[in-house]
Design an enzyme around this catalytic site. Structure first.
Site, short mmCIF file in Angstrom:
data_model
loop_
_atom_site.label_atom_id
_atom_site.label_comp_id
_atom_site.label_asym_id
_atom_site.label_seq_id
_atom_site.Cartn_x
_atom_site.Cartn_y
_atom_site.Cartn_z
CB SER A 232 -0.86 -0.02 1.26
OG SER A 232 -1.69 1.13 1.05
CB VAL B 278 8.39 0.12 3.72
CG1 VAL B 278 9.44 -0.65 2.69
CG2 VAL B 278 9.15 0.30 5.06
CB CYS B 279 4.44 1.04 0.34
SG CYS B 279 4.41 -0.62 1.09
CB SER B 280 5.57 6.04 0.77
OG SER B 280 5.68 7.45 0.46
#
Length: 168
Positions: free
Chosen positions: A54, A59-61
């Site tokens: 997501s 971490v995804c960002s």
């Protein structure tokens, strides 16, 4: 079968593990304007596909921002795609808030077509497992990384090296 954990808890990834040297499986996901996008739509280009659970998590960002920054240095024949199960509207909002320009955000929310084809669907969470795929301009898989712990970063340098090896 790939073994992955998310927050140290094992998750089930139904589907086939994609291997280097194989023909890349086709998929259909949604762009931010809700139009369908398939692997076939990008044939002829080298693709770095960054898969995140997501965009609204740290971490995804960071992963998506890192590949957005790297995209410009990879050349015109490389397309950087970020795939998640986030809604297209959430992806569009994230892109606007973060000023991304080098990546294309694609949603697997509707059918989990990508997740099933690439063995990244975390069955228990209905999210995609963090992973990286590099696909050459003839749709052959050149690099694969299934990140063993979903809250860890992928190996950015190896993924970029795999792309650059195809552009030389």
């Amino acid at each position: 079968m790939v073994q992955v954990t998310f927050k140290q808890n094992p998750v089930t990834l139904p589907g086939k593990e994609v291997q280097v040297g194989e023909q890349a499986p086709n998929f259909t996901v949604l762009s931010n304007d809700l139009s369908p996008v398939s692997l076939e739509d990008t044939t002829g280009k080298i693709r770095l596909i960054s898969v995140v659970p997501s965009l609204d998590t740290g971490v995804c960002s960071l992963q998506s921002k890192r590949f957005d920054q790297e995209a410009a240095s990879l050349g015109d024949n490389v397309e950087v795609l970020t795939v998640s199960a986030d809604l297209p509207f959430a992806q569009k909002r994230w892109a606007e808030e973060n000023g991304t320009q080098g990546i294309t955000l694609l949603s697997d929310h509707r059918d989990l077509s990508f997740g099933e084809a690439y063995g990244t669907t975390m069955q228990e969470l209905r999210l995609l497992a963090r992973s990286i795929f590099v696909i050459d301009d003839k749709d052959q898989v050149a690099y694969v990384e299934y990140v063993p712990e979903g809250t860890d970063h992928p190996n950015y340098d190896k993924a970029i090296e795999a792309v650059k090896a195809l552009t030389n």
